[in-house]
Design an enzyme around this catalytic site. Sequence first.
Site, short mmCIF file in Angstrom:
data_model
loop_
_atom_site.label_atom_id
_atom_site.label_comp_id
_atom_site.label_asym_id
_atom_site.label_seq_id
_atom_site.Cartn_x
_atom_site.Cartn_y
_atom_site.Cartn_z
N LYS A 125 37.81 0.02 76.92
CA LYS A 125 39.23 0.28 77.18
C LYS A 125 39.95 0.69 75.90
CE LYS A 125 41.04 -2.45 80.11
NZ LYS A 125 41.55 -3.68 80.75
N CYS B 295 0.20 -2.50 89.30
CA CYS B 295 0.33 -2.49 90.76
C CYS B 295 1.17 -3.65 91.28
CB CYS B 295 -1.03 -2.49 91.44
SG CYS B 295 -2.05 -3.94 91.04
N HIS C 201 39.97 -5.44 94.44
CA HIS C 201 38.82 -6.12 93.84
C HIS C 201 37.59 -5.99 94.73
CE1 HIS C 201 36.27 -9.74 93.13
NE2 HIS C 201 36.49 -9.42 91.87
N GLY D 126 37.55 -6.64 86.72
CA GLY D 126 37.99 -7.87 87.35
C GLY D 126 37.31 -9.13 86.87
N ARG E 167 -4.35 -3.34 99.77
CA ARG E 167 -4.78 -4.72 99.91
C ARG E 167 -5.60 -4.88 101.19
NH1 ARG E 167 1.18 -5.54 97.93
NH2 ARG E 167 1.40 -4.01 99.58
N MET F 276 37.21 -10.38 83.69
CA MET F 276 37.89 -11.11 82.61
C MET F 276 39.40 -11.05 82.83
SD MET F 276 35.48 -10.16 79.37
CE MET F 276 35.51 -8.41 79.74
N ARG G 36 45.22 -7.49 77.51
CA ARG G 36 44.12 -7.19 78.44
C ARG G 36 42.76 -7.25 77.74
NH1 ARG G 36 46.14 -3.83 82.92
NH2 ARG G 36 48.30 -3.22 82.56
N ARG H 237 38.59 5.21 82.13
CA ARG H 237 37.18 4.89 81.90
C ARG H 237 36.36 5.76 82.83
NH1 ARG H 237 38.21 -1.09 84.31
NH2 ARG H 237 38.70 -0.50 86.44
N SER I 286 -5.86 -2.26 86.22
CA SER I 286 -4.56 -2.25 86.89
C SER I 286 -3.93 -3.62 86.68
CB SER I 286 -4.71 -1.96 88.38
OG SER I 286 -3.45 -1.96 89.02
N TYR J 135 0.03 5.14 84.89
CA TYR J 135 0.77 5.20 86.15
C TYR J 135 1.38 3.83 86.46
CZ TYR J 135 -3.12 2.78 88.51
OH TYR J 135 -4.07 1.87 88.89
N GLU K 95 -4.89 -9.82 85.64
CA GLU K 95 -3.85 -10.72 86.16
C GLU K 95 -3.97 -12.14 85.61
OE1 GLU K 95 -4.39 -10.94 90.47
OE2 GLU K 95 -6.42 -10.19 90.18
N ASN L 82 2.42 -9.69 89.05
CA ASN L 82 2.93 -10.88 89.74
C ASN L 82 2.14 -12.12 89.31
OD1 ASN L 82 4.75 -9.26 91.14
ND2 ASN L 82 3.35 -8.93 92.84
#
Length: 908
Positions: free
Chosen positions: A22, A860, A455, A101, A576, A103, A92, A336, A793, A880, A774, A797
């Site tokens: 700002k 993957c 808002h 919105g 899978r 702060m 401000r 902005r 690969s 990849y 993994e 997870n």
Amino acid sequence: MTKWVYDFNEGDRSQKNLLGGKGANLAEMTNLGLPVPPGFTITTEACNAYRAAGGRFPEGLLDEVAEHRKKLEEQMGRAIGDPRDPLLVSVRSGAPFSMPGMMDTVLNVGLNDESVEGLIAQTSSERFAWDSYRRLVQMFGKTVMGVEGDLFEEALEHAKRAKGVADDVDLNVEDLQTLVETFKDTVRKETQRDFPQDPTEQLHLAIEAVFGSWDNQRARDYRRRNKISDALGTAVNVQSMVFGNKGVNSGTGVAFTRDPATGENKPYGDYLANAQGEDVVAGIRNTLALEEMGGVQPQAWRELQEHMTTLERHFKDMSDIEFTVEDGKLWLLQTRVGKRTSVAEWVIAFDMVEEGLIDEIGATRDRLTAGKLDELFKPIIRADLKASKTPVATGLNASPGAAVGRAVFSADDAARRAGEGEKVILVRRETNPDDYHGMVASQGILTSAGGTNSHAAVVARGEGIPAVCGADSIRIDRGARTLTASGQTVAEGDWITIDGTDGTVYAEELQTEPSVLEAAILGDEESRYSKLYRAYERFMQVADEHRRLRVRANADTPEQSTNARARGAEGIGLCRTEHMFLGEERVAAVRKMIFAGTEEEEAEAYDALAPLQRNDFVGIFKAMDGLPVTVRLLDPPLHEFLPDRVDLAVEVALAQERGQDEVEVGHEKLPLADAQEMLRKVEELHEANPMLGLRGVRLGILKPGLYAMQVRAIVEAACELRKEGADPQPEIMIPLVATAEELKQMRDELEPVAREVMEEAGVELHVEFGTMIELPRAAVTSEAIAEHADFFSFGTNDLTQTAFGFSRDDIGKFLGMYEQRRLLPGNPFVSIDESGTGRLMEMSVAEGRRGNPEMHLGICGEHGGDPDSVVFCDKIGLDYVSCSPFRVPTARLAAAQAVLGEAQSSSK
């Protein structure tokens, strides 16, 4: 000596990190000669010094504030707090990145019991002066002194009811004087302190409040969600006030140079006569559409249009402008880069390239948000229902997309019920920043008040949540938790549907259908003529020309594979095979294998499964003809194909107690003896920690016929298609390898099976064997493992689970607290933890290429569709990424932005 404060004419837009967005833009507009009320900016460095000092102003700051205040007063010819001719200022926030919105802001600082009389003399308007004082006490009391905002709102509502009016503009001078005293009494009662009369104290406390708001809960939540660093801090902008609440010849508004919902090249926004800026955002009164402003303020409207053109051409982007008209004179309070929906993002980028404002590379790199790309595919209400159903209400189309859910009337309830798995629509008169947690948990947002820049609208557009705002025919009873519209009452928990594209509301659950872009990708010819689709095709072509990473999909069926290819997938990175064992016929064959007492019985089970598997692979290889398909051999433990141990034990025990001959297991009835045998096998296979138990390569070693059957099916399917002239490219992945010897022995057993099938078919294929990295041990011993692998690969997870010792299914129980206490920067199952899991990946990439320089590497886990993770994968040199079909476009764009952003950085 550190400089803490800058006048607006001292900075420019390049100082965003120091002056906040700002402050930097106020300086830029001042430099452009636009009508900006004068003021000064306190830097983000001052905020961080204040925070580091435990809430104390850094040395020299207040002296600089006093010096710049004096210069401002001299420039304006007035003094803050002067009882005869007061100067009022706004205080401000202004972070380096827009946080609308989140702060705090305080307006009309400098008013007190004496200077209000000076304001009356200055403006010749008692009502205006007392209304301004009322607003200061209300805003200061809530924002600075911590008084509950509802106490002020209730007093204001009481005053309007007593007067018999609907709007605050209908209150007279005496009403407002009474409200000021009521508000001051409320402050005194709630804080045991008087509302401060010293204007210097007001200014200093307001600055402190803005500094402090950087660390409020809603601001922290917003930064976490939008990945903004807590270390940046906020600037504070002190600006001379101009007043939109002086009467009918004054007003305030928010303007966008283009429509932030659709991207259409026309002015968009709200104007509210005789009001201050917070009235537009709070939705206290319904607004005029921006283009209607010309009917009440023709000269200011013409000037505003000129300034909008100036700003858009200067910043080369859609601008969001806050403005005030004071007695017919236009003032620009801030600008902005405007937040926009993902639809508008692509349309605006397309138009600006066509207009010559920006080029294709810049548009692809800077104007398109990979993380919001999936919003382009949001559903819409089914066309036949849209044509036949009558909405119960219509509001403003604040954020596009259809949302269906159960009505809830508080943010807390929305967050709670969404956390329990329900789809909810948050219904409010208007929202405020404290509702953020419930808003982002909701499918959609409906408000009865507020405009397109309220808002609710701003947050919904920023977060990609469908929203309808300002549906003023709706009556909301917060106590009864109901809404009423067109004679129908919707209670909490009832289904409603909203359409944020056209602003309609339906008191029922409606079915949805694919968006225009989704329809185009799936082959609808008419949709392919839309500007959105043309923009998508244009910029995705640019992305594909510049990215290094290839993008594959995680797909387990021919349908998923076809879908993935339509979205630009360049192969399958994870197929899978366990999903192919579902269904009654297949589960029966798997159970036969599990219960086999001899090698012959086990072989019979494999013989039953093989043709089913082969047919699955034929369909997938057809869909991905000419592209690589990585097939993961069976990974999960065998007990997953059997009934739940506890449930089965209970059923067997009950049957025995009741003397029954049969036991109901799932959807079938088994003789008691068979059920008992099944229970024995389930008990035998039960593991205390199955994720680290008999699964993956360990299962292949224990039951070698299982993996041999799968490899045979894979290669037979590929040979069949090769004979038909197709080009199948199978890659066989052995999961959960921890040692090089595991992979070596498994490959030694399986490669002869593949060769035998090819010899029988008289077909030559290139079949690669590799593994999923993994486990941490695999990552740090990758050089040895790579000697036996054609590819790696990363299964991020499980690698994240084993690196942290977290369960991805249970992390939700404590993740919020971890993020709040900054124990984690974010969910490591959403974005790769670069310093931990990512470090393991880097080590594995380096070691793997030492062990086999010709190998290819990918990822993957579902991280492959997360933009930040895609950038990291590009950085460490993967070949990849692979993700769900619906995230393939996101990964393509993120991969290109990784390259284009790197090129931009290196050219500076």
